[in-house]
Design a protein around this motif. Structure first.
Motif, PDB file in Angstrom:
ATOM      1  N   ALA A 211      29.513 -78.233  31.697  1.00  0.00           N
ATOM      2  CA  ALA A 211      28.694 -79.094  30.834  1.00  0.00           C
ATOM      3  C   ALA A 211      28.395 -80.435  31.482  1.00  0.00           C
ATOM      4  CB  ALA A 211      29.401 -79.298  29.497  1.00  0.00           C
ATOM      5  N   ASN A 212      29.307 -80.913  32.310  1.00  0.00           N
ATOM      6  CA  ASN A 212      29.159 -82.242  32.918  1.00  0.00           C
ATOM      7  C   ASN A 212      28.700 -82.196  34.370  1.00  0.00           C
ATOM      8  OD1 ASN A 212      30.221 -84.175  30.763  1.00  0.00           O
ATOM      9  ND2 ASN A 212      31.899 -82.694  30.870  1.00  0.00           N
ATOM     10  N   ASP A 213      28.478 -81.008  34.909  1.00  0.00           N
ATOM     11  CA  ASP A 213      28.095 -80.876  36.320  1.00  0.00           C
ATOM     12  C   ASP A 213      26.571 -80.921  36.449  1.00  0.00           C
ATOM     13  OD1 ASP A 213      27.640 -80.180  38.951  1.00  0.00           O
ATOM     14  OD2 ASP A 213      29.079 -78.539  38.970  1.00  0.00           O
ATOM     15  N   PRO A 214      26.034 -81.858  37.233  1.00  0.00           N
ATOM     16  CA  PRO A 214      24.574 -81.936  37.413  1.00  0.00           C
ATOM     17  C   PRO A 214      23.978 -80.656  37.995  1.00  0.00           C
ATOM     18  CG  PRO A 214      25.649 -83.897  38.278  1.00  0.00           C
ATOM     19  CD  PRO A 214      26.732 -82.932  37.951  1.00  0.00           C
ATOM     20  N   ASP A 215      24.797 -79.851  38.693  1.00  0.00           N
ATOM     21  CA  ASP A 215      24.284 -78.618  39.285  1.00  0.00           C
ATOM     22  C   ASP A 215      24.103 -77.494  38.268  1.00  0.00           C
ATOM     23  OD1 ASP A 215      24.216 -79.724  41.854  1.00  0.00           O
ATOM     24  OD2 ASP A 215      26.283 -79.094  42.297  1.00  0.00           O
TER      25      ASP A 215
ATOM     26  N   HIS B  75      23.322 -82.886  27.497  1.00  0.00           N
ATOM     27  CA  HIS B  75      23.027 -83.274  28.879  1.00  0.00           C
ATOM     28  C   HIS B  75      21.802 -82.548  29.429  1.00  0.00           C
ATOM     29  CE1 HIS B  75      27.339 -84.882  29.853  1.00  0.00           C
ATOM     30  NE2 HIS B  75      26.689 -85.612  28.957  1.00  0.00           N
ATOM     31  N   GLY B  76      21.121 -81.826  28.570  1.00  0.00           N
ATOM     32  CA  GLY B  76      19.879 -81.185  28.994  1.00  0.00           C
ATOM     33  C   GLY B  76      20.036 -79.802  29.596  1.00  0.00           C
ATOM     34  N   LYS B  77      21.249 -79.232  29.555  1.00  0.00           N
ATOM     35  CA  LYS B  77      21.426 -77.869  30.063  1.00  0.00           C
ATOM     36  C   LYS B  77      20.808 -76.888  29.061  1.00  0.00           C
ATOM     37  CE  LYS B  77      24.407 -79.992  32.809  1.00  0.00           C
ATOM     38  NZ  LYS B  77      23.953 -80.522  34.126  1.00  0.00           N
TER      39      LYS B  77
ATOM     40  N   GLN C  81      22.724 -74.352  40.309  1.00  0.00           N
ATOM     41  CA  GLN C  81      21.754 -74.408  41.401  1.00  0.00           C
ATOM     42  C   GLN C  81      22.281 -75.389  42.438  1.00  0.00           C
ATOM     43  OE1 GLN C  81      18.468 -72.804  41.008  1.00  0.00           O
ATOM     44  NE2 GLN C  81      18.314 -73.048  43.204  1.00  0.00           N
ATOM     45  N   LYS C  82      22.660 -74.850  43.627  1.00  0.00           N
ATOM     46  CA  LYS C  82      23.184 -75.701  44.691  1.00  0.00           C
ATOM     47  C   LYS C  82      22.512 -75.336  46.005  1.00  0.00           C
ATOM     48  CE  LYS C  82      27.612 -74.791  43.950  1.00  0.00           C
ATOM     49  NZ  LYS C  82      29.099 -74.856  44.030  1.00  0.00           N
TER      50      LYS C  82
END
Length: 718
Positions: A368-372, A399-401, A451-452
């Protein structure tokens, strides 16, 4: 001989009735209260569990049969060929034996409590100096919550709430006779607890009410009173067809369920004044429209689920009378690494409650908190009241996920909870779906997509148990987190199937019910039979909660006849009868009831050494096979397969808690001359050893680092 038996697979004597088999399981739960190897207060807890189990059984299974009986639907059960009426008679006979046994155990355990300084006493046994305190407690904390319900021409017989204790009161004034019913508020603590001379005394609150109730009926004399309890039908139909908003349908259903038809009347017959008791019981039976088999006359306190409150009141004073505290191990492979990095290298296996559930919560919370993180998809069947999983999903949406959550609104007795969670998640911006029409989604699956560096990676958790951080401490369950691409694609197809419109996908690895799990399992049995014919090493091991599916049972009988060895570890219902010569003499069934609720499902086939091993959210029950969306998933990692085989071996070696099923459907404790094995204790000991090993490794690492630092400092000083 073999041909004759094959033609007779439908012979009712080869099967157990589902409901009677369940009552056998609840008897085994009660036996844990008799087992002096369990701490004394835990034995009280098992009596409470037995009562709680029985309440649900009456509200659902017995209620459904009663509906069929009253509607004249003589649909026979598929195994014993009994009508609903025959099943209800068999249930009443077996259950009344269970209840007598339960109250014998209650008297026994209460007597042992006295030896430890814990006294369950009646109101007239209370010390004189404490009576005033009890009177004050009654006047201040209990009396204001009571509501007497008179019954006469102007006040009809009340709608008595499900599972609530009631006091039936006979009143008299001159030639006038009346009755009143006083519900005992369920939110008032069941026991009044006080200490005297280092001893603990527990007084049932209902007896305190009965003792002081005369003040509520000024001008009348109470001629007699007794306690009773009504259980109601909670298995009402949910009309899904054509529903525009299932959420609203469920909310309406919850209101109707409170007023379901009565299915059981329990009466406390300990009252000294029994004049007119038979007449009063007959009156209640007529008002509730019950038959004789629905009446339970109890020589003891009603509703032994209240023993949990007694245990809670004294547990802190008697730590030696409860199970020793156990904390799970945080898996070694996740020490110093998050679950995402670890699963990129190999599948990560969890065996709860011996392995911590925290990594599963962190799986969602960290995503939930990972920008990826691009998206999270998850199924939810039962979650805790203050669920960290729910909070993490909300955070992810905020967070927009892209967050898609299937909340199963039809999870029995969790409907209200799940309705509220569905609303909370929708308000947070999650896309919430409620499942498939006429099917319950019981699958346990979560997928995180990241997505990385221009590459999309799917991390999939598959499990046997709910995403519930509370029950994960007391249920044995298993799960795997994997980045296997084929399973990731299967997970994507599965969620698209739930949220969109399509036929059930063709999966590479997953087996998904309805039907697919049952059909592939039977195919695997067929393959094991063929392998055994060629190589003579056929062996099947299956661990589940219940076995009721007749097609699966028939196929297991066929495997036994072919000479395949079949070991079944079945905690609860088992409609298969092992040990019948020429039919099931190669089948062994054991049941383990212990400190933790055995909830994991494991299915293993030897397959001539090319082993197949699956975990699943599904038992081999008719409902799981054809009325639910379930997932069975393969264990692809060889190391995890080896670990699971070792776990199965430990269960099969249990000679402490395990009971084996006899051809006559009874169970006996496993006894042999081997060293004592308690599977759950073995797993706890392994977890403790792992924690100790991790601590030592950390200490050695810290000591090594300190030595290096000291050497550097010494060199600098020189």
């Amino acid at each position: 001989m073999t041909t004759e038996i094959k033609k007779d697979y439908d012979n009712p004597k080869y099967y157990d009735n589902r409901e009677v088999s369940w009552l056998g399981f609840n008897y085994r739960v009660l036996q844990e209260a008799a087992d002096k190897r369990n701490p004394l207060l835990e034995r009280l807890g098992f009596l409470a569990i037995g009562s709680s189990n029985l309440d649900e059984f009456m509200m659902v299974r017995v209620a459904g049969l009663q509906d069929q009986h009253y509607l004249g639907e003589n649909i026979v059960d598929s195994k014993k060929q009994w009508t609903p009426d025959q099943q209800l008679d068999a249930i009443a006979e077996k259950n009344k034996e269970n209840v007598v046994y339960q109250y014998e155990l209650y008297d026994q355990v209460v007597a042992e409590c006295r030896d430890q300084g814990i006294y369950f006493i009646s109101i007239d046994q209370v010390h004189d100096e404490e009576q005033e305190n009890i009177k004050q407690f009654y006047n201040e904390s209990v009396f204001p919550t009571l509501t007497p319900l008179g019954v006469d021409a102007y006040r009809p017989f009340p709608n008595l709430n499900n599972k609530v204790l009631h006091l039936f009161v006979n009143l008299q004034r001159e030639d006038e006779q009346q009755i009143a019913i006083v519900p005992i508020p369920p939110l008032v603590n069941r026991y009044y607890h006080y200490q005297c001379k280092n001893k603990h005394f527990l007084v049932p609150v209902e007896e305190i009410i009965q003792y002081h109730i005369s003040g509520m009926f000024a001008g009348y004399t109470i001629t007699s009173s007794f306690f009773f309890r009504v259980t109601r039908n909670a298995d009402l139909d949910i009309h899904e067809e054509g529903a525009e908003d299932l959420l609203a349908v469920i909310e309406d259903y919850l209101i109707k369920r409170r007023n379901g038809r009565a299915v059981r009347l329990e009466v406390d017959i300990r009252s000294e004044d029994t004049d007119g008791l038979a007449h009063d019981i007959d009156y209640l039976m007529r008002q509730l429209d019950l038959e004789d088999r629905d009446l339970y006359l109890i020589d003891g306190p009603l509703d032994l689920t209240g023993l949990n409150a007694a245990r809670d009141a004294v547990e802190a004073y008697y730590p030696e009378l409860v199970f020793e505290k156990f904390s799970p191990v945080y898996p070694r492979e996740l020490q110093g690494s998050d679950v995402f990095k670890a699963s990129e290298h190999k599948d990560v296996f969890f065996h709860h409650p011996y392995d911590s559930f925290k990594p599963i919560v962190q799986f969602i919370a960290d995503a939930a908190n990972d920008p990826d993180t691009v998206a999270i998809k998850q199924t939810l069947y039962r979650v805790s009241n203050n669920s960290p999983i729910i909070h993490a999903l909300k955070t992810a949406a905020e967070h927009g996920k892209q967050v898609t959550v299937l909340v199963e609104l039809k999870a029995r007795f969790d409907e209200e909870n799940n309705v509220q969670w569905a609303k909370v998640l929708e308000e947070a911006g999650c896309h919430v779906i409620y499942g498939k029409t006429h099917l319950k989604t019981h699958s346990k699956i979560a997928m995180v997509m990241k997505q990385k560096n221009g590459k999309l990676t799917r991390y999939v958790h598959l499990g046997t148990g709910n995403y519930n951080d509370k029950t994960a401490r007391i249920y044995t369950d298993m799960g795997v987190i994997t980045t296997d691409e084929a399973i990731g694609q299967d997970a994507t197809d599965f969620f698209n199937y739930l949220s969109g419109y399509s036929d059930q996908p063709h999966y590479k690895h997953l087996h998904v019910s309805p039907f697919d799990i049952r059909d592939t399992y039977m195919e695997d049995i067929d393959q094991e039979i063929e392998q055994h014919k060629e190589h003579g090493n056929g062996h099947i091991i299956a661990k589940m909660n219940s076995l009721t599916s007749k097609p699966v049972i028939k196929k297991l009988y066929e495997a036994s006849q072919a000479g395949v060895k079949v070991d079944l570890i079945i905690r609860g219902i088992c409609c298969l009868n092992p040990g019948i010569p020429g039919l099931s003499d190669n089948i062994r069934v054991i049941s383990i009831v212990g400190r933790f609720l055995e909830h994991s499902r494991i299915y293993w086939f030897n397959n001539n050494g090319e082993e197949k091993l699956f975990l699943s959210s599904a038992d081999m029950m008719t409902r799981n096979m054809i009325k639910r969306v379930e997932i069975e998933f393969p264990i692809l990692d060889a190391n995890i397969r080896s670990e699971l085989k070792e776990i199965l071996k430990i269960y099969l070696d249990d000679n402490t808690k395990a009971r084996y099923k006899l051809p006559d459907s009874n169970y006996d404790y496993v006894t042999n001359d081997q060293a004592p094995v308690n599977a759950q204790m073995v797993f706890m000991a392994k977890a403790e050893a792992e924690k100790s090993s991790i601590r030592h490794a950390k200490q050695n690492s810290e000591n090594w680092f300190s030595r290096i630092q000291n050497r550097i400092l010494q060199r600098r000083r020189k």
